[in-house]
Design a protein around this motif. Structure first.
Motif, PDB file in Angstrom:
ATOM      1  N   ASP A 197      -7.282  -8.450  -9.656  1.00  0.00           N
ATOM      2  CA  ASP A 197      -6.649  -7.131 -10.045  1.00  0.00           C
ATOM      3  C   ASP A 197      -4.983  -7.259  -9.975  1.00  0.00           C
ATOM      4  O   ASP A 197      -4.521  -6.318 -10.667  1.00  0.00           O
ATOM      5  CB  ASP A 197      -7.101  -6.374  -8.771  1.00  0.00           C
ATOM      6  CG  ASP A 197      -8.604  -6.008  -8.958  1.00  0.00           C
ATOM      7  OD1 ASP A 197      -9.083  -6.213  -9.997  1.00  0.00           O
ATOM      8  OD2 ASP A 197      -9.178  -5.453  -8.115  1.00  0.00           O
ATOM      9  N   GLY A 198      -4.665  -8.182  -9.314  1.00  0.00           N
ATOM     10  CA  GLY A 198      -3.288  -7.948  -8.951  1.00  0.00           C
ATOM     11  C   GLY A 198      -2.153  -8.638  -9.673  1.00  0.00           C
ATOM     12  O   GLY A 198      -2.662  -9.124 -11.174  1.00  0.00           O
ATOM     13  N   ASP A 199      -0.718  -8.604  -9.613  1.00  0.00           N
ATOM     14  CA  ASP A 199       0.232  -9.252 -10.544  1.00  0.00           C
ATOM     15  C   ASP A 199       0.570 -10.302 -10.191  1.00  0.00           C
ATOM     16  O   ASP A 199       1.533 -10.810 -10.358  1.00  0.00           O
ATOM     17  CB  ASP A 199       1.090  -8.030 -10.678  1.00  0.00           C
ATOM     18  CG  ASP A 199       0.573  -6.887 -11.454  1.00  0.00           C
ATOM     19  OD1 ASP A 199      -0.278  -7.001 -12.454  1.00  0.00           O
ATOM     20  OD2 ASP A 199       1.078  -5.519 -11.060  1.00  0.00           O
ATOM     21  N   GLU A 200      -0.113 -10.885  -8.896  1.00  0.00           N
ATOM     22  CA  GLU A 200       0.557 -12.132  -8.576  1.00  0.00           C
ATOM     23  C   GLU A 200       0.400 -13.336  -9.359  1.00  0.00           C
ATOM     24  O   GLU A 200       1.132 -14.293  -9.087  1.00  0.00           O
ATOM     25  CB  GLU A 200       0.129 -12.231  -6.936  1.00  0.00           C
ATOM     26  CG  GLU A 200      -1.298 -11.951  -6.651  1.00  0.00           C
ATOM     27  CD  GLU A 200      -1.730 -11.884  -5.147  1.00  0.00           C
ATOM     28  OE1 GLU A 200      -1.439 -13.319  -4.753  1.00  0.00           O
ATOM     29  OE2 GLU A 200      -2.228 -11.357  -4.791  1.00  0.00           O
TER      30      GLU A 200
END
Lengths: 235, 235
Positions: free
Chosen positions: A46-49
């Motif tokens: 889900d994240g932008d990492e």
């Protein structure tokens, strides 16, 4: 290199094809979502990492690289784990077979979920009966006949080359799953595919695979996975 | 190297992803099944003349090598046609995206054939209505959102690296096909995916692609292909 595998923690699913390769090779790996860091998988999705986010599990972390899509992960791991010949032509052929296995697996999934993955089986049961009827009668024999023929052309023991490859491990998993999901159908079909049946047996007897299958690391087949047993879906 | 592409002669289908790469690169190739040697494809599929028979079209002949599975063919062609960066990590990332496109394409196909490829659409229409409803409402926005996000992270113009890759060409084909099959849905969704829409336009304007699209080599979309327009399948 220690690998981190990310996959749903309660099913064999597509992750199992990766697990079998890692186990056969005796590789160091963490099955991340089954451990204490269980929510790390969803955070990465889900994240932008991460630079190259996958669309869905499974995905593999190898150092700072994240690789998604089951067959692509095996394309990457194959040479590193010694589970595919070195030359480009053999690797492409192995990958081609793995992609055909992936196509078969999608069709297995759709026998119980022909309408929507987001709906329960009970809410698509009439459609599932129709789709499973076509699958067991037409599609499954076509796929099994194809792989049997490939084995036959390659001496019968391995699907390619003269040693075990990750494709053999994946075909083992396919046969195991099919026998769980469609026991009557597979019992009837078995005599026509002696080489696939023998491959299933011989892979199960390999020391590292046998140890893995007896361990808690091997999740049992269950009714949440891709291979599910609904008696009414058999002919 | 002159390549021979083998694919069904009357539809764009999966073959089109290969054709677009060959056309953009100005490669020499024969679209064998559309030519005088039309039955060569079935002979190669059925016969025993080749060492590594593919399960289904498309497949590509490159010298004495035969390669099957659309994404695998592009994995092979990408570096040879200059349509993917050189390093392994970029190639795996491109291939991962291509496999996700292949997953989307299978779901597009199943909107009109959710029960069996061997049955006519009219014989699985109620099921198709249900599956298409889920596809246009849930799955399609999920896939488009994913690719839009990937484009956004990579400057917006190309899906990976700083130049056109075969993945951009494939996304062009996806957008073209979706707009043919689901025109109302795509008109409604378009504002949410500006980068995908721009990619569709910019690829169509590339000189070799523009020339190809105007030529007789480009088959029109039709009701036998993977992308089909049935008005009732739209919301």
């Amino acid at each position: 290199m220690r690998y981190q595998l990310y996959y749903w923690p309660t099913i064999q699913g597509r992750g199992e094809f990766i697990r079998l390769a890692l186990e056969e090779a005796g590789a160091d790996y963490d099955d991340v979502a089954r451990g204490a860091e269980g929510d790390a998988m969803l955070r990465l999705l889900d994240g932008d990492e991460i630079e190259h986010p996958p669309f869905a599990p499974p995905f593999l972390q190898a150092g700072d690289q994240i690789i998604g899509q089951t067959a692509n992960i095996l394309l990457f791991l194959g040479p590193r784990l010694g589970l595919v010949p070195e030359d480009e032509a053999s690797r492409l052929w192995a990958h081609q077979l793995q992609l055909t296995i992936a196509d078969l697996l999608t069709e297995v999934h759709d026998t119980h979920h022909p309408i929507a993955s987001s709906l329960y089986y009970k809410n698509q049961k009439p459609e599932a009966l129709r789709r499973a009827h076509d699958f067991t009668g037409t599609r499954l024999p076509k796929f099994l006949g194809y792989f049997e023929r490939i084995l036959e052309r390659n001496s019968g023991e391995h699907v390619l080359g003269d040693a075990l490859s990750y494709v053999d491990l994946s075909l083992f998993q396919i046969m195991a799953g099919l026998r769980y999901a469609f026991p009557r159908t597979m019992k009837a079909l078995a005599p026509a595919y002696p080489r696939l049946m023998a491959l299933h047996r011989s892979v199960a007897l390999r020391p590292r695979i046998a140890a893995y299958l007896k361990s808690e690391r091997r999740l049992p087949f269950n009714q949440q996975g891709i291979f599910r047993h609904y008696a009414e879906l058999e002919r």
